[in-house]
Design an enzyme around this catalytic site. Structure first.
Site, short mmCIF file in Angstrom:
data_model
loop_
_atom_site.label_atom_id
_atom_site.label_comp_id
_atom_site.label_asym_id
_atom_site.label_seq_id
_atom_site.Cartn_x
_atom_site.Cartn_y
_atom_site.Cartn_z
N TYR A 157 93.53 115.04 0.59
CA TYR A 157 94.97 114.96 0.25
C TYR A 157 95.71 114.13 -0.88
CZ TYR A 157 94.69 117.08 5.38
OH TYR A 157 94.26 117.68 6.27
N ARG A 160 95.21 110.14 0.68
CA ARG A 160 93.89 109.44 1.61
C ARG A 160 92.46 109.63 1.47
NH1 ARG A 160 98.02 112.67 3.14
NH2 ARG A 160 97.35 113.86 4.85
N CYS A 169 74.68 109.82 13.67
CA CYS A 169 75.05 110.40 14.98
C CYS A 169 74.05 109.62 16.34
CB CYS A 169 76.38 111.33 15.72
SG CYS A 169 77.00 111.56 14.49
N ASP A 338 86.44 124.75 15.16
CA ASP A 338 86.32 125.22 13.53
C ASP A 338 84.98 126.62 13.42
OD1 ASP A 338 87.66 123.24 12.03
OD2 ASP A 338 86.44 121.70 12.41
N LYS A 382 95.04 120.31 7.60
CA LYS A 382 95.32 120.26 9.28
C LYS A 382 96.89 121.11 9.53
CE LYS A 382 93.23 116.55 11.30
NZ LYS A 382 92.85 115.93 9.97
S1 SF4 Z 1 80.93 115.49 15.76
FE1 SF4 Z 1 79.20 115.40 14.57
S2 SF4 Z 1 79.99 113.84 13.27
FE2 SF4 Z 1 81.25 114.02 15.51
S3 SF4 Z 1 79.78 112.82 16.66
FE3 SF4 Z 1 79.48 114.79 17.10
S4 SF4 Z 1 77.83 115.28 16.52
FE4 SF4 Z 1 78.92 113.05 14.69
#
Ligand code: SF4
Length: 424
Positions: A157, A160, A169, A338, A382
């Site tokens: 965009y 941003r 994660c 997705d 989006k």
């Molecule tokens: S959706 Fe993907 S990026 Fe988000 S917390 Fe879960 S594993 Fe991590």
């Protein structure tokens, strides 16, 4: 390692098991119990800790680094804790590819250990369907790689950017849009030299007023590293607004230490989008994490992926959204899942999503109704999806239907310069 929490009481009045139903006169007693254990630990988590982590005391359990070091990551550890189904066991045994299996002990304590159909468990323990590819799926369905301005910075965009801070994660969601890059595949690099290039790009583009930090999960970075990045971004005059996208408050809530919130509040305006999935996530620990963030002046919004058989019911989402509002988190986006490879078993029909939106709008507080969106495959951004409330037109009247199915007219002349008479 936990010194920063030693003197920290939980936020007053927010440590209860459920801030919705707790009678007011019970609050001081619960708060003082929680105070003694530094960060609140729910009875459910305590029972889990005592059973599966017998050598671990409450202080260690409430240390986010301990939680990261003891993530549940392999078949042996999963079998020690969960009664795995045949399907789960086979899927874990054959697991390969970039998206690892990883669950914090805290998050595991929120799951039903004996039921493979438990909602949170289904989002984190692989099953055989994960290895099925169906038409329309892709490894980068949002076309982020095609909009990558410099490595780790997506500029889709005009005003941003999406700043990918880390591949890490604390837990890995099986439907992750970025499964191609999160985890430990090593295919994508996220070193400091990459951050420097991304910052230089933002500095050189005065049209960028909004930076979304995501990943992976930015709140798994150390305070020092995150502060370095925030301070560098804050020094760029045209960056008005910084957002953090994270699942940490839901899966590793003890990460929200007083030191972290003290640091974050130096970089306002700072907003946060928290990934929530199901009301089972709304523990006393999560209440405390949200209270600390909100008390630090950070506006909180939620992002939820609509998932088949997990949260695709009006009652489930209503319970989640009501619980979030009570924790000062505004439901923000509901995403159609997705089409990532192997995600067919998670995806509902769009019609189901619209039915859910019809079941929310008008039936609960407007603040509890998120925007339902499809992130357009190929990089279109989006696209909001709304049930149809305009049912037609008769002459200059627009015909409308309300949340109860009743019909109304609104004067909406197509030629607004038409005949007018004085009011009185
Ligand atoms: S959706 Fe993907 S990026 Fe988000 S917390 Fe879960 S594993 Fe991590």
């Amino acid at each position: 390692m936990i010194d920063d929490q030693a003197e920290e009481p939980p936020s007053s009045g927010h440590a209860a098991e459920n801030v919705i139903s707790l009678p007011l006169f019970h609050a001081p007693r619960v708060a003082s119990l929680a105070r003694a254990s530094r960060f609140p630990i729910s009875p459910q988590s305590q029972a889990f800790r005592r059973r599966y982590f017998t050598q671990t005391n409450s202080a260690e359990w409430s240390d986010w680094r301990w939680q990261l070091r003891h993530r549940i990551r392999d078949l042996r550890e999963l079998e020690r804790i969960f009664a795995l189904s045949q399907d789960e066991r086979a899927a874990i045994a054959r697991h390969e590819g970039p998206l690892p299996v990883s669950i914090t002990p805290y998050y595991a304590s929120r799951m039903n250990l004996g039921d493979a159909l438990n909602p949170l468990r289904r989002t984190h323990i692989p099953v055989g369907d994960e290895y099925l590819k169906t038409p329309g799926e892709a490894s980068d369905p949002l076309g982020e790689d095609g909009h990558t301005a410099v490595p780790g910075l997506v500029h889709r965009y005009p005003d941003r950017v999406l700043f990918l801070t880390s591949p890490f994660c604390s837990t890995y969601c099986r439907y992750c849009t970025r499964s191609r890059m999160v985890g430990e595949s090593g295919e994508y690099e996220f070193g400091t030299s990459q951050w420097e290039r991304a910052i230089a790009y933002i500095e050189a583009h005065p049209e960028i007023r909004d930076v979304l930090l995501s990943g992976g999960d930015p709140l798994t970075l150390s305070d020092d590293k995150l502060e370095w990045l925030l301070s560098r971004l804050r020094r760029i005059p045209h960056v008005e607004f910084i957002r953090i996208g994270t699942k940490v408050p839901a899966v590793l809530p003890m990460r929200i230490t007083r030191n972290l919130t003290r640091m974050l509040r130096r970089y306002h305006p700072l907003w946060m989008s928290i990934h929530f999935t199901h009301p089972d996530e709304l523990s006393p620990e999560v209440s405390e994490a949200c209270a600390r963030l909100a008390d630090a002046g950070i506006p909180l919004g939620s992002q939820t992926v609509l998932l088949k058989g997990i949260n695709d019911e009006v009652a489930t989402l209503k319970q989640l959204y009501h619980g979030l509002l009570m924790r000062r988190v505004r439901p923000y986006y509901l995403y159609q899942c997705d089409p990532i490879h192997g995600s067919a078993h998670f995806r509902t029909s769009v019609e189901r999503g619209l039915e859910i939106m019809r079941g929310l709008r008008g039936h609960t507080t407007g603040y509890a109704v998120p925007t339902y969106v499809i992130d357009a495959p190929g990089g279109g951004g989006k696209i909001p999806l709304l049930p149809e409330y305009r049912v037609g037109r008769e002459g200059d009247d627009l015909l409308l239907q309300n949340f109860e199915g009743n019909h109304y007219r609104y004067p909406d002349p197509q030629d607004p310069g038409g005949e007018a008479t004085p009011c009185a």
